[in-house]
Design a protein around this motif. Structure first.
Motif, PDB file in Angstrom:
ATOM      1  N   HIS A  51     -45.206  -3.098  70.861  1.00  0.00           N
ATOM      2  CA  HIS A  51     -46.639  -3.467  70.770  1.00  0.00           C
ATOM      3  C   HIS A  51     -47.172  -3.274  69.440  1.00  0.00           C
ATOM      4  O   HIS A  51     -48.151  -4.010  68.872  1.00  0.00           O
ATOM      5  CB  HIS A  51     -47.516  -2.506  71.483  1.00  0.00           C
ATOM      6  CG  HIS A  51     -47.730  -1.274  71.291  1.00  0.00           C
ATOM      7  ND1 HIS A  51     -46.449  -0.287  71.898  1.00  0.00           N
ATOM      8  CD2 HIS A  51     -48.349  -0.582  70.582  1.00  0.00           C
ATOM      9  CE1 HIS A  51     -46.904   0.838  71.402  1.00  0.00           C
ATOM     10  NE2 HIS A  51     -47.913   0.863  70.732  1.00  0.00           N
ATOM     11  N   VAL A  52     -46.549  -2.550  68.345  1.00  0.00           N
ATOM     12  CA  VAL A  52     -46.777  -2.287  67.105  1.00  0.00           C
ATOM     13  C   VAL A  52     -46.353  -3.636  66.299  1.00  0.00           C
ATOM     14  O   VAL A  52     -46.886  -4.228  65.490  1.00  0.00           O
ATOM     15  CB  VAL A  52     -46.045  -1.265  66.319  1.00  0.00           C
ATOM     16  CG1 VAL A  52     -46.267  -0.970  64.795  1.00  0.00           C
ATOM     17  CG2 VAL A  52     -47.046   0.169  67.040  1.00  0.00           C
ATOM     18  N   VAL A  53     -44.838  -4.185  66.873  1.00  0.00           N
ATOM     19  CA  VAL A  53     -44.381  -5.367  65.790  1.00  0.00           C
ATOM     20  C   VAL A  53     -45.073  -6.429  66.495  1.00  0.00           C
ATOM     21  O   VAL A  53     -45.535  -7.264  65.540  1.00  0.00           O
ATOM     22  CB  VAL A  53     -42.904  -5.374  66.619  1.00  0.00           C
ATOM     23  CG1 VAL A  53     -42.247  -6.780  66.077  1.00  0.00           C
ATOM     24  CG2 VAL A  53     -42.033  -4.075  65.945  1.00  0.00           C
ATOM     25  N   ALA A  54     -45.497  -6.532  67.567  1.00  0.00           N
ATOM     26  CA  ALA A  54     -46.413  -8.032  67.916  1.00  0.00           C
ATOM     27  C   ALA A  54     -47.671  -8.101  67.191  1.00  0.00           C
ATOM     28  O   ALA A  54     -47.952  -9.169  66.588  1.00  0.00           O
ATOM     29  CB  ALA A  54     -46.493  -7.738  69.458  1.00  0.00           C
ATOM     30  N   ARG A  55     -48.170  -6.881  67.013  1.00  0.00           N
ATOM     31  CA  ARG A  55     -49.588  -7.034  66.167  1.00  0.00           C
ATOM     32  C   ARG A  55     -49.138  -7.367  64.680  1.00  0.00           C
ATOM     33  O   ARG A  55     -50.219  -8.198  64.449  1.00  0.00           O
ATOM     34  CB  ARG A  55     -50.323  -5.434  66.582  1.00  0.00           C
ATOM     35  CG  ARG A  55     -51.496  -5.588  65.660  1.00  0.00           C
ATOM     36  CD  ARG A  55     -52.621  -4.195  66.091  1.00  0.00           C
ATOM     37  NE  ARG A  55     -52.852  -4.040  67.555  1.00  0.00           N
ATOM     38  CZ  ARG A  55     -53.982  -4.672  68.017  1.00  0.00           C
ATOM     39  NH1 ARG A  55     -54.875  -4.949  67.069  1.00  0.00           N
ATOM     40  NH2 ARG A  55     -54.327  -4.479  69.143  1.00  0.00           N
ATOM     41  N   LYS A  56     -48.217  -6.698  64.087  1.00  0.00           N
ATOM     42  CA  LYS A  56     -48.154  -6.984  62.812  1.00  0.00           C
ATOM     43  C   LYS A  56     -47.779  -8.568  62.713  1.00  0.00           C
ATOM     44  O   LYS A  56     -48.006  -9.236  61.748  1.00  0.00           O
ATOM     45  CB  LYS A  56     -46.972  -6.181  62.413  1.00  0.00           C
ATOM     46  CG  LYS A  56     -47.458  -4.715  62.062  1.00  0.00           C
ATOM     47  CD  LYS A  56     -46.294  -3.810  61.433  1.00  0.00           C
ATOM     48  CE  LYS A  56     -46.969  -2.633  61.107  1.00  0.00           C
ATOM     49  NZ  LYS A  56     -45.941  -1.700  60.538  1.00  0.00           N
ATOM     50  N   MET A  57     -46.792  -9.029  63.709  1.00  0.00           N
ATOM     51  CA  MET A  57     -46.234 -10.562  63.543  1.00  0.00           C
ATOM     52  C   MET A  57     -47.614 -11.338  63.511  1.00  0.00           C
ATOM     53  O   MET A  57     -47.683 -12.485  62.923  1.00  0.00           O
ATOM     54  CB  MET A  57     -45.587 -10.824  64.798  1.00  0.00           C
ATOM     55  CG  MET A  57     -43.999 -10.348  64.506  1.00  0.00           C
ATOM     56  SD  MET A  57     -42.853 -10.810  66.120  1.00  0.00           S
ATOM     57  CE  MET A  57     -41.432 -10.346  65.275  1.00  0.00           C
ATOM     58  N   ALA A  58     -48.674 -11.149  64.609  1.00  0.00           N
ATOM     59  CA  ALA A  58     -49.823 -11.914  64.593  1.00  0.00           C
ATOM     60  C   ALA A  58     -50.555 -11.903  63.390  1.00  0.00           C
ATOM     61  O   ALA A  58     -51.081 -12.815  62.686  1.00  0.00           O
ATOM     62  CB  ALA A  58     -50.589 -11.419  65.734  1.00  0.00           C
ATOM     63  N   ALA A  59     -50.816 -10.440  62.880  1.00  0.00           N
ATOM     64  CA  ALA A  59     -51.445 -10.549  61.625  1.00  0.00           C
ATOM     65  C   ALA A  59     -50.929 -11.205  60.366  1.00  0.00           C
ATOM     66  O   ALA A  59     -51.454 -11.651  59.683  1.00  0.00           O
ATOM     67  CB  ALA A  59     -51.844  -8.792  61.453  1.00  0.00           C
ATOM     68  N   ARG A  60     -49.547 -11.088  60.414  1.00  0.00           N
ATOM     69  CA  ARG A  60     -48.715 -11.785  59.376  1.00  0.00           C
ATOM     70  C   ARG A  60     -49.245 -13.296  59.182  1.00  0.00           C
ATOM     71  O   ARG A  60     -49.459 -13.970  58.297  1.00  0.00           O
ATOM     72  CB  ARG A  60     -47.332 -11.538  59.453  1.00  0.00           C
ATOM     73  CG  ARG A  60     -46.538 -12.420  58.460  1.00  0.00           C
ATOM     74  CD  ARG A  60     -45.053 -11.837  58.222  1.00  0.00           C
ATOM     75  NE  ARG A  60     -44.189 -12.651  57.623  1.00  0.00           N
ATOM     76  CZ  ARG A  60     -44.367 -12.765  56.117  1.00  0.00           C
ATOM     77  NH1 ARG A  60     -44.965 -12.039  55.537  1.00  0.00           N
ATOM     78  NH2 ARG A  60     -43.607 -13.561  55.692  1.00  0.00           N
ATOM     79  N   ARG A  61     -49.150 -13.954  60.528  1.00  0.00           N
ATOM     80  CA  ARG A  61     -49.438 -15.332  60.723  1.00  0.00           C
ATOM     81  C   ARG A  61     -50.973 -15.799  60.082  1.00  0.00           C
ATOM     82  O   ARG A  61     -51.023 -16.503  59.284  1.00  0.00           O
ATOM     83  CB  ARG A  61     -49.100 -16.134  62.051  1.00  0.00           C
ATOM     84  CG  ARG A  61     -49.392 -17.280  62.265  1.00  0.00           C
ATOM     85  CD  ARG A  61     -48.923 -18.156  63.275  1.00  0.00           C
ATOM     86  NE  ARG A  61     -49.201 -19.343  63.375  1.00  0.00           N
ATOM     87  CZ  ARG A  61     -50.179 -20.147  63.810  1.00  0.00           C
ATOM     88  NH1 ARG A  61     -50.820 -19.530  64.741  1.00  0.00           N
ATOM     89  NH2 ARG A  61     -50.565 -21.532  63.791  1.00  0.00           N
ATOM     90  N   ILE A  62     -51.910 -15.011  60.786  1.00  0.00           N
ATOM     91  CA  ILE A  62     -53.126 -14.949  60.331  1.00  0.00           C
ATOM     92  C   ILE A  62     -53.381 -14.791  58.957  1.00  0.00           C
ATOM     93  O   ILE A  62     -54.069 -15.801  58.466  1.00  0.00           O
ATOM     94  CB  ILE A  62     -53.907 -14.071  61.213  1.00  0.00           C
ATOM     95  CG1 ILE A  62     -54.118 -14.359  62.524  1.00  0.00           C
ATOM     96  CG2 ILE A  62     -55.404 -13.916  60.622  1.00  0.00           C
ATOM     97  CD1 ILE A  62     -54.564 -13.292  63.431  1.00  0.00           C
ATOM     98  N   GLY A  63     -52.858 -14.027  58.255  1.00  0.00           N
ATOM     99  CA  GLY A  63     -52.780 -13.867  56.578  1.00  0.00           C
ATOM    100  C   GLY A  63     -52.164 -14.803  56.068  1.00  0.00           C
ATOM    101  O   GLY A  63     -52.834 -15.620  55.051  1.00  0.00           O
ATOM    102  N   LEU A  64     -51.188 -15.382  56.334  1.00  0.00           N
ATOM    103  CA  LEU A  64     -50.383 -16.461  55.478  1.00  0.00           C
ATOM    104  C   LEU A  64     -51.296 -17.752  56.006  1.00  0.00           C
ATOM    105  O   LEU A  64     -51.304 -18.618  54.731  1.00  0.00           O
ATOM    106  CB  LEU A  64     -48.862 -16.595  56.263  1.00  0.00           C
ATOM    107  CG  LEU A  64     -47.763 -15.494  55.709  1.00  0.00           C
ATOM    108  CD1 LEU A  64     -46.645 -15.819  56.405  1.00  0.00           C
ATOM    109  CD2 LEU A  64     -47.824 -15.626  54.364  1.00  0.00           C
ATOM    110  N   ILE A  65     -51.523 -18.177  57.135  1.00  0.00           N
ATOM    111  CA  ILE A  65     -52.124 -19.476  57.176  1.00  0.00           C
ATOM    112  C   ILE A  65     -53.586 -19.502  56.604  1.00  0.00           C
ATOM    113  O   ILE A  65     -53.942 -20.403  56.138  1.00  0.00           O
ATOM    114  CB  ILE A  65     -52.030 -19.744  58.589  1.00  0.00           C
ATOM    115  CG1 ILE A  65     -50.686 -19.903  59.343  1.00  0.00           C
ATOM    116  CG2 ILE A  65     -52.864 -21.021  58.904  1.00  0.00           C
ATOM    117  CD1 ILE A  65     -49.841 -20.741  58.540  1.00  0.00           C
ATOM    118  N   GLY A  66     -54.254 -18.113  56.630  1.00  0.00           N
ATOM    119  CA  GLY A  66     -55.548 -18.079  56.293  1.00  0.00           C
ATOM    120  C   GLY A  66     -55.587 -18.181  54.673  1.00  0.00           C
ATOM    121  O   GLY A  66     -56.508 -18.557  54.163  1.00  0.00           O
ATOM    122  N   SER A  67     -54.321 -17.872  54.060  1.00  0.00           N
ATOM    123  CA  SER A  67     -54.403 -17.885  52.624  1.00  0.00           C
ATOM    124  C   SER A  67     -54.412 -19.440  52.136  1.00  0.00           C
ATOM    125  O   SER A  67     -54.811 -19.589  50.964  1.00  0.00           O
ATOM    126  CB  SER A  67     -52.893 -17.259  52.117  1.00  0.00           C
ATOM    127  OG  SER A  67     -51.937 -18.019  52.628  1.00  0.00           O
TER     128      SER A  67
END
Length: 343
Positions: free
Chosen positions: A323-339
């Motif tokens: 569950h920690v890994v999943a949240r970080k994966m989601a946050a990473r995509r949001i950060g990358l695409i949001g950038s």
């Protein structure tokens, strides 16, 4: 915690309270994020207090953000939770008025919010919404059964790492809640030879399904958490497992179709208890994927299988909970695409 403090802590963009006295509309519409695109918002209808409706909308909208990100969708996360009108919605004209009122209220937000059906809401209800606003995914069918198939496939992907095999034959699974998703999930597991223990707040519903699925057994809701099993599959309305209940659990893995079976504190508690939790937004995404992309159910479920498998593989490599890994994966995509900024 005050509502504004909770919104700030979770990173919400917006919370709107909707009201239309003649139709009985009282609803909380939460937008967690529009970084990846307009916020996909499941519409729920059930009897609940105003505070519960607001807090449910905040929790569900955050979950939808993470779900959309992990699924690779260009959508953000939202939620629309309706309180049951005092007069009910058995009268078809009253139901039409309720959902058309919702559509009219949401129309000004059409560029930021997209509504789709969730618990207690039918495709026909969303059609009524669509008469007043373009802010819907349109009429979708069988999202619950598609979600269930994705949960089944995700469960197998996780079991490979937790139980040492993808096969469900002989695996003991407690299903908490046998509505549309739980019922369909039980069918998939039964066909593969799993040992099912069924529970539901309507005990007769669990008993009827157990009669249908030979060899299944039934336990009352209050005993489900104490039942020894390999997999605990919450498929109810949310928060089925309170933090204080974690010491009672006798399972190796929690994986089900329910949104938010655990709070963040509960997630920490199961980690300390050595129980693997496959987060809802990773495993119950097939219905959303199918609705948003119009791909077949088996392809949507395969995406869930791949996502959960990727999470489990990285969790094993990094020695971190899934569950920690999943949240970080989601946050990473949001950060990358949001950038990339707005197109």
């Amino acid at each position: 915690m005050l509502i504004m403090e909770e919104m700030e802590a979770r990173g919400h963009e917006n919370l709107t309270l909707l009201h239309h006295a003649p139709s009985g509309l009282k609803a909380a519409l939460a937008v967690h994020s529009t970084v990846l695109g307009p916020a996909i918002a499941g519409v729920r209808l059930r009897e609940q207090t105003e505070e519960l409706a607001v807090r449910s909308a905040l929790a569900l909208s955050e979950s939808l953000t993470l779900k959309s990100a992990l699924a690779g969708l260009n959508l953000g996360g939202g939620a629309c939770v309706l309180m049951m009108p005092e007069a009910g919605v058995d009268d078809p004209h009253a139901r039409e008025a309720l959902f058309r009122a919702l559509g009219r209220q949401v129309a000004p937000l059409a560029s930021r919010v997209v509504l789709t059906e969730d618990l207690g809401v039918t495709p026909a209800d969303i059609e009524f919404v669509g008469q007043e606003t373009p802010a819907t995914l349109g009429k979708n069918t069988d999202t619950g059964t598609i979600t269930a198939y994705g949960v089944y496939r995700g469960m197998k992907a996780a079991a490979k790492y937790v139980l040492g095999t993808e096969s469900m034959r002989g695996v003991k699974v407690v299903i908490m809640g046998v509505g549309v998703v739980g019922h369909a999930l039980a069918g998939h597991l039964h066909r593969e030879g799993a040992k099912l223990i069924l529970s539901d707040f309507r005990l007769e519903r669990a008993q009827a399904l157990a009669h249908e699925l030979e060899g299944s057994s039934v336990v009352p809701c209050q005993e489900a958490l104490d039942t020894p099993c390999d997999i605990l599959a919450p498929c109810g309305f949310g928060h089925s497992i309170h933090s204080g209940d974690v010491p009672r659990l006798q399972c190796r893995m929690i994986a089900g179709g329910e949104h938010h079976p655990l709070t963040l504190h509960g997630e920490e508690a199961v980690k300390e208890a050595g129980i693997t939790y496959i987060p809802d937004y990773a495993i119950n995404a097939a219905g959303l994927i199918a609705s948003a992309t119009e791909i077949p159910a088996d392809q949507a479920a395969e995406k869930v299988y791949q996502t959960v498998g990727r999470i489990m593989a990285f969790a094993e490599q990094s020695h971190k909970p899934p569950h920690v890994v999943a949240r970080k994966m989601a946050a990473r995509r949001i950060g990358l695409i949001g950038s990339l900024g707005r197109a």
